[in-house]
Design an enzyme around this catalytic site. Sequence first.
Site, PDB file in Angstrom:
ATOM      1  N   HIS A   1     -68.716  38.605  59.961  1.00 31.23           N
ATOM      2  CA  HIS A   1     -67.256  38.659  59.853  1.00 31.23           C
ATOM      3  C   HIS A   1     -66.589  39.460  60.965  1.00 31.23           C
ATOM      4  O   HIS A   1     -65.661  40.228  60.713  1.00 31.23           O
ATOM      5  CB  HIS A   1     -66.869  39.194  58.475  1.00 31.23           C
TER       6      HIS A   1
ATOM      7  N   GLU B   1     -64.884  28.459  52.537  1.00 33.82           N
ATOM      8  CA  GLU B   1     -64.406  28.932  53.833  1.00 33.82           C
ATOM      9  C   GLU B   1     -64.671  27.867  54.885  1.00 33.82           C
ATOM     10  O   GLU B   1     -65.807  27.724  55.345  1.00 33.82           O
ATOM     11  CB  GLU B   1     -65.142  30.217  54.209  1.00 33.82           C
TER      12      GLU B   1
ATOM     13  N   HIS C   1     -60.650  33.780  53.669  1.00 34.63           N
ATOM     14  CA  HIS C   1     -61.687  34.149  52.706  1.00 34.63           C
ATOM     15  C   HIS C   1     -61.130  34.312  51.286  1.00 34.63           C
ATOM     16  O   HIS C   1     -61.471  35.268  50.581  1.00 34.63           O
ATOM     17  CB  HIS C   1     -62.368  35.425  53.167  1.00 34.63           C
TER      18      HIS C   1
END
Length: 361
Positions: free
Chosen positions: A118, A327, A194
């Site tokens: 991330h 996602e 997300h």
Amino acid sequence: MVVRAALLPVTLLLCLALAGSAGAGRTADGFYELKNKKGDFSIKVTNWGATLVSVLVPDCKGDLTDVVLGYDTVAAYAKGAAAGSTIGRVANRIANARFVLDGRTYRLLRNDGNNTIHGGPRGFNKVIWTVKEYVHDGDSPYITFYYRSFDGEQGFPGYLDVYVTYQLSDPYDLSIHMNATATSKATPVNLVNHAYWNLAGHGSGDVLEHELQMFASRYTPVDGYMIPTGQVAPVAGTKYDFLTPTPVGANMEIVPGGGGGYDINFAVDGQQNAMRPVARVQDPDSGRALELWANQPGVQLYTANWLSNDKGKGGKVYGQYGALCLETQAYPDAVNHPDFPSSTVRPGEVYKHDMVFKFSH
Ligand SMILES: *[C@@H]1O[C@H](CO)[C@@H](O)[C@H](O)[C@H]1NC(C)=O
Ligand SMILES: *[C@@H]1O[C@H](CO)[C@@H](O)[C@H](O)[C@H]1NC(C)=O
């Protein structure tokens, strides 16, 4: 996927995030609201992480329910999971926190064993975005956030100008448009929203009975460190087969206390870069449904495997499998897999990621 809580010196940043007077559409908690004309469809967002905080949609009786997990304050977002946030510069994992681009090796910050996840410990979900435009009501209310990522941020090459727009349109469509331009050097880019969805309402229990259909006949198997092996394998005959509507929990591994569930990338069927159906989810009790369309090569299915009685909005408690994330994305670790669709954006090119969440009941 999981973003573990990280302690950050955020006090000053939080003050900046909350600064500014509460104008029209601003809520007392410092969030920005978008609402349709009828008044039965609204979202809240914050410029901390360009984050989707709430989504209120009706069921067949007209009862409005908030169907995303989230927190009450920006301070809680700063400490908590990346629920609803915009993830970048590269969402998902990069193996061994390194990649080679145009003959140069780049080293990133590790925050998932030896990997980067991330965008690193301080990805785009942990920075303040600028509100560029804000139209809180009318036919198609929208808000646009902007962030300029600097050369070397979390180890990534070059400047990156990023825009994220949330927009509502009739009847119950929430679209998210993301674009990014590299202004100085080529860089991998993978921006993701997300959101943790629970169509029975956030904090209402697990989503194992939600019916899920995925328009994806292949997936990318991973190794023991959650890194793609490079294969793109058929889902047929595996627990990843959601080609026809199937309860989320029907074939999934349950590991009480953490883990189990799904955390895997699917290869979305159909033409690359074209808007096409990705997944459809329905809560059988309320009848509330969500259909997701997007233009990305992949989609990560994550079933909130590591939630463990996290304290959420309005005193609700979020337990394991209490939501699912869809996602839309580039394949994980694409920058290290020349056979995967490229995630590289070069100066002069525009990265565009569009998604639409179509709610119904
Ligand atoms: C990280 O990589 C080193 C060297 O390959 C290895 O010894 C270690 O076990 C790895 N750690 C994790 C958490 O994967
Ligand atoms: C990116 O999105 C913003 C906001 O909608 C828009 O103003 C800008 O023109 C877009 N950039 C490109 C290169 O498409």
